[in-house]
Design a protein around this motif. Structure first.
Motif, PDB file in Angstrom:
ATOM      1  N   ARG A   1      18.911   5.469  63.575  1.00  0.00           N
ATOM      2  CA  ARG A   1      19.296   6.780  63.095  1.00  0.00           C
ATOM      3  C   ARG A   1      20.774   6.823  62.746  1.00  0.00           C
ATOM      4  O   ARG A   1      21.598   6.107  63.314  1.00  0.00           O
ATOM      5  CB  ARG A   1      18.967   7.837  64.141  1.00  0.00           C
ATOM      6  CG  ARG A   1      19.630   7.630  65.490  1.00  0.00           C
ATOM      7  CD  ARG A   1      19.091   8.584  66.530  1.00  0.00           C
ATOM      8  NE  ARG A   1      19.423   9.974  66.192  1.00  0.00           N
ATOM      9  CZ  ARG A   1      18.910  11.018  66.816  1.00  0.00           C
ATOM     10  NH1 ARG A   1      18.025  10.848  67.782  1.00  0.00           N
ATOM     11  NH2 ARG A   1      19.284  12.236  66.479  1.00  0.00           N
ATOM     12  N   PHE A   2      21.092   7.681  61.771  1.00  0.00           N
ATOM     13  CA  PHE A   2      22.479   7.948  61.399  1.00  0.00           C
ATOM     14  C   PHE A   2      22.689   9.439  61.556  1.00  0.00           C
ATOM     15  O   PHE A   2      22.036  10.247  60.894  1.00  0.00           O
ATOM     16  CB  PHE A   2      22.752   7.510  59.963  1.00  0.00           C
ATOM     17  CG  PHE A   2      24.165   7.805  59.502  1.00  0.00           C
ATOM     18  CD1 PHE A   2      25.231   7.062  59.966  1.00  0.00           C
ATOM     19  CD2 PHE A   2      24.409   8.837  58.596  1.00  0.00           C
ATOM     20  CE1 PHE A   2      26.530   7.339  59.555  1.00  0.00           C
ATOM     21  CE2 PHE A   2      25.702   9.120  58.178  1.00  0.00           C
ATOM     22  CZ  PHE A   2      26.764   8.373  58.649  1.00  0.00           C
TER      23      PHE A   2
ATOM     24  N   VAL B   1      27.105  -1.764  49.955  1.00  0.00           N
ATOM     25  CA  VAL B   1      27.848  -2.298  51.090  1.00  0.00           C
ATOM     26  C   VAL B   1      28.428  -1.117  51.860  1.00  0.00           C
ATOM     27  O   VAL B   1      29.206  -0.334  51.318  1.00  0.00           O
ATOM     28  CB  VAL B   1      28.981  -3.242  50.646  1.00  0.00           C
ATOM     29  CG1 VAL B   1      29.706  -3.803  51.871  1.00  0.00           C
ATOM     30  CG2 VAL B   1      28.435  -4.366  49.784  1.00  0.00           C
ATOM     31  N   VAL B   2      28.033  -0.990  53.124  1.00  0.00           N
ATOM     32  CA  VAL B   2      28.447   0.132  53.959  1.00  0.00           C
ATOM     33  C   VAL B   2      29.361  -0.380  55.068  1.00  0.00           C
ATOM     34  O   VAL B   2      28.995  -1.310  55.804  1.00  0.00           O
ATOM     35  CB  VAL B   2      27.226   0.843  54.581  1.00  0.00           C
ATOM     36  CG1 VAL B   2      27.673   1.973  55.511  1.00  0.00           C
ATOM     37  CG2 VAL B   2      26.298   1.367  53.496  1.00  0.00           C
TER      38      VAL B   2
ATOM     39  N   ALA C   1      30.172  -4.092  58.703  1.00  0.00           N
ATOM     40  CA  ALA C   1      29.738  -4.010  57.308  1.00  0.00           C
ATOM     41  C   ALA C   1      28.255  -4.350  57.251  1.00  0.00           C
ATOM     42  O   ALA C   1      27.828  -5.395  57.761  1.00  0.00           O
ATOM     43  CB  ALA C   1      30.529  -4.977  56.430  1.00  0.00           C
ATOM     44  N   VAL C   2      27.477  -3.468  56.660  1.00  0.00           N
ATOM     45  CA  VAL C   2      26.039  -3.664  56.523  1.00  0.00           C
ATOM     46  C   VAL C   2      25.713  -3.732  55.039  1.00  0.00           C
ATOM     47  O   VAL C   2      26.117  -2.852  54.270  1.00  0.00           O
ATOM     48  CB  VAL C   2      25.240  -2.523  57.193  1.00  0.00           C
ATOM     49  CG1 VAL C   2      23.748  -2.791  57.074  1.00  0.00           C
ATOM     50  CG2 VAL C   2      25.638  -2.383  58.654  1.00  0.00           C
ATOM     51  N   PHE C   3      24.973  -4.760  54.648  1.00  0.00           N
ATOM     52  CA  PHE C   3      24.640  -4.970  53.237  1.00  0.00           C
ATOM     53  C   PHE C   3      23.228  -4.443  52.993  1.00  0.00           C
ATOM     54  O   PHE C   3      22.237  -5.160  53.167  1.00  0.00           O
ATOM     55  CB  PHE C   3      24.748  -6.461  52.903  1.00  0.00           C
ATOM     56  CG  PHE C   3      26.115  -7.025  53.173  1.00  0.00           C
ATOM     57  CD1 PHE C   3      27.082  -7.031  52.194  1.00  0.00           C
ATOM     58  CD2 PHE C   3      26.450  -7.522  54.432  1.00  0.00           C
ATOM     59  CE1 PHE C   3      28.357  -7.527  52.432  1.00  0.00           C
ATOM     60  CE2 PHE C   3      27.718  -8.024  54.691  1.00  0.00           C
ATOM     61  CZ  PHE C   3      28.667  -8.020  53.678  1.00  0.00           C
ATOM     62  N   SER C   4      23.147  -3.185  52.599  1.00  0.00           N
ATOM     63  CA  SER C   4      21.840  -2.542  52.481  1.00  0.00           C
ATOM     64  C   SER C   4      21.910  -1.370  51.514  1.00  0.00           C
ATOM     65  O   SER C   4      22.596  -0.376  51.783  1.00  0.00           O
ATOM     66  CB  SER C   4      21.359  -2.057  53.853  1.00  0.00           C
ATOM     67  OG  SER C   4      20.228  -1.217  53.726  1.00  0.00           O
TER      68      SER C   4
ATOM     69  N   ALA D   1      22.008   4.520  50.465  1.00  0.00           N
ATOM     70  CA  ALA D   1      21.379   5.695  49.865  1.00  0.00           C
ATOM     71  C   ALA D   1      21.104   6.766  50.918  1.00  0.00           C
ATOM     72  O   ALA D   1      21.302   7.964  50.672  1.00  0.00           O
ATOM     73  CB  ALA D   1      20.087   5.288  49.171  1.00  0.00           C
ATOM     74  N   ARG D   2      20.663   6.341  52.099  1.00  0.00           N
ATOM     75  CA  ARG D   2      20.367   7.297  53.171  1.00  0.00           C
ATOM     76  C   ARG D   2      21.643   8.025  53.607  1.00  0.00           C
ATOM     77  O   ARG D   2      21.639   9.249  53.795  1.00  0.00           O
ATOM     78  CB  ARG D   2      19.728   6.549  54.344  1.00  0.00           C
ATOM     79  CG  ARG D   2      19.439   7.403  55.571  1.00  0.00           C
ATOM     80  CD  ARG D   2      18.320   6.803  56.404  1.00  0.00           C
ATOM     81  NE  ARG D   2      18.606   5.484  56.887  1.00  0.00           N
ATOM     82  CZ  ARG D   2      19.005   5.184  58.133  1.00  0.00           C
ATOM     83  NH1 ARG D   2      19.185   6.166  58.998  1.00  0.00           N
ATOM     84  NH2 ARG D   2      19.204   3.951  58.514  1.00  0.00           N
TER      85      ARG D   2
END
Length: 454
Positions: free
Chosen positions: A46-47, A402-403, A424-427, A432-433
């Motif tokens: 969850r975010f 890239v987040v 860093a998350v590559f998604s 988008a979420r």
């Protein structure tokens, strides 16, 4: 899975001999010899968005059901509704452990609780362990005899003059990590938190082990009561652990490397977080979105101007008046002044580009569009006790794929002196979420400062 192109560029920069040499005295620095050790994978849960109290209300249920261990690292510690809620959860956790005839290890780590505390704090990285007899009076925690089911230790580390330990994260049973932007504090600020599972959880635990537990061995140590099956489970997260990620620490530095306003900014310390953010900004092809409490880091502003010059669209959401005294002390300027200068340089570059255009050769690449906004509370916020009055979220999204989340602000303190921690998350899905959630949350909370014409 194949490495994202940014990972390759990051590892190349982090492996430079000069970078390695500059990190030898950093603590921790276990990744220095092999930066690829920071490459990991994760499953994102969850975010959440809201005030700090809202964020902790979403985290505390996981703490209450811990079976073996809770690691809670924050920067600022203060008596608050958030602390009251944490205390209730610690009491519940203790009662649950007693019912099972066991104990849960709880490690609470923080850097700052007051100006007095920082002025007289030891500068040793061994830190200061708060005596159980002072938990209640000094920290506002329950008394020792209220928590018989917990093996609780509280520790603070601060290095004068400016080196605050700024990371914020929670690890429960080495199975799940939470990465909030908020402190244990009273501030009604706009915050965020992401839940992470999988291999990346071990990275958080190792970071805590190396710095806060002062264990410099390369071995990954589990508390005595955690079964081996927990350790074995880090490699595979039920086959959902498929999102590539980078764990990005940024050790503190005592030398602030200050410069006069007419001087060029000193290069920032080449920490993994600093290296990655600059690499990501320099590799951006289409869009950069940045939400930061403040914007006073000159290397960041220079990288954003370079991206705009390449035709990248940049959107920045920051705060106009957050921690202005702190900004003046640590950066010699404020976000408002830096934003004004940023816009001036952007417009000047645009005019220069127009003057240099050769019509016979055809139009040159256009500058990217720049949008800068200040966070503002919704109208009538003074009547709403839970309305965030400032934005404290730290978020960068590059090319919608890239987040970067964590504790690091785009201000001088985070880039030069504070200890920070990012991921860093590559998604594309995660990007988008988060963008969708933010757009909904920012409705009626944005004030346009500058918006260039398309």
């Amino acid at each position: 899975m194949p490495d994202h192109g940014l990972v390759t560029d990051f590892l190349h920069a982090a492996s430079d001999p000069r970078t390695i040499e500059s990190q030898r005295a950093d603590k921790p620095n276990c990744w220095t010899i092999d930066p690829s050790a920071l490459l990991t994978t994760c499953a994102t849960g969850r975010f959440d968005l809201g005030t700090g109290e809202d964020i902790y209300n979403s985290i505390l249920p996981a703490i209450e059901v811990a079976q073996y261990e809770v690691i809670l690292v924050t920067c600022f510690w203060a008596r608050s509704h958030t602390l009251d809620r944490l205390n209730d959860s610690l009491r519940k956790l203790s009662a649950s452990a007693i019912a099972r005839k066991s104990k849960v290890a709880v490690r609470i780590c923080f850097s700052s609780s007051s100006l007095w505390q920082k002025l007289f704090h030891t500068t040793s990285l061994e830190g200061s362990i708060v005596s159980p007899t002072k938990w209640s009076s000094q920290l506002g925690l329950p008394a020792n005899d209220e928590l018989p089911g917990l093996d609780l230790e509280t520790k603070s580390i601060f290095v004068r003059p400016f080196s605050v330990m700024h990371p914020k994260f929670i690890v429960v049973d080495r199975q799940v990590a939470f990465l909030p932007s908020c402190n244990i504090s009273w501030e009604d600020w706009f915050e965020g938190c992401i839940e992470l599972r999988g291999s990346i959880v071990a990275q958080f635990a190792r970071f805590w082990q190396a710095f806060w537990a002062n264990d410099h061995t390369s071995e990954y140590n589990l508390p005595r009561d955690i079964p081996q099956s927990v350790l074995d489970g880090h490699g595979e997260s039920n086959k959902t652990d498929q999102t590539q990620a980078l764990f990005l620490p940024s050790p503190h530095r005592r030398n602030p490397r200050l410069s006069f306003p007419w001087q060029a900014a000193a290069p920032p310390p080449p920490t993994p977080l600093n290296i990655f953010v600059l690499t990501a900004l320099s590799n951006a092809k289409r869009t950069i979105f940045m939400q930061t409490p403040n914007l006073t880091s000159q290397p960041v502003i220079a990288a954003l101007l370079a991206a705009l010059d390449r035709g990248v669209n940049v959107r920045i959401l920051t705060s106009e008046k957050l921690m202005r005294l702190e900004q003046i002390v640590t950066a010699g300027t404020t976000t408002a002044r830096c934003v004004e200068r940023f816009v001036t340089e952007y417009e000047s570059a645009g005019r220069q580009r127009s003057d240099d255009r050769d019509l016979e050769a055809g139009s040159l690449l256009q500058s990217g569009r720049l949008s800068i906004l200040y966070y503002t509370p919704r109208h009538g916020a003074e009547k709403q006790s839970n309305e965030p009055v400032q934005s404290h979220l730290k978020l960068t999204i590059i090319d919608d794929e890239v987040v970067v989340l964590g504790s690091g602000n785009m201000d001088r303190a985070s880039w030069y002196t504070s200890q920070e921690l990012g991921v860093a998350v590559f998604s594309r899905d995660l990007a988008a979420r988060i963008i969708d959630d933010l757009q909904a949350s920012m409705k009626d909370r944005e004030k346009v400062v500058f918006n260039s014409q398309p």
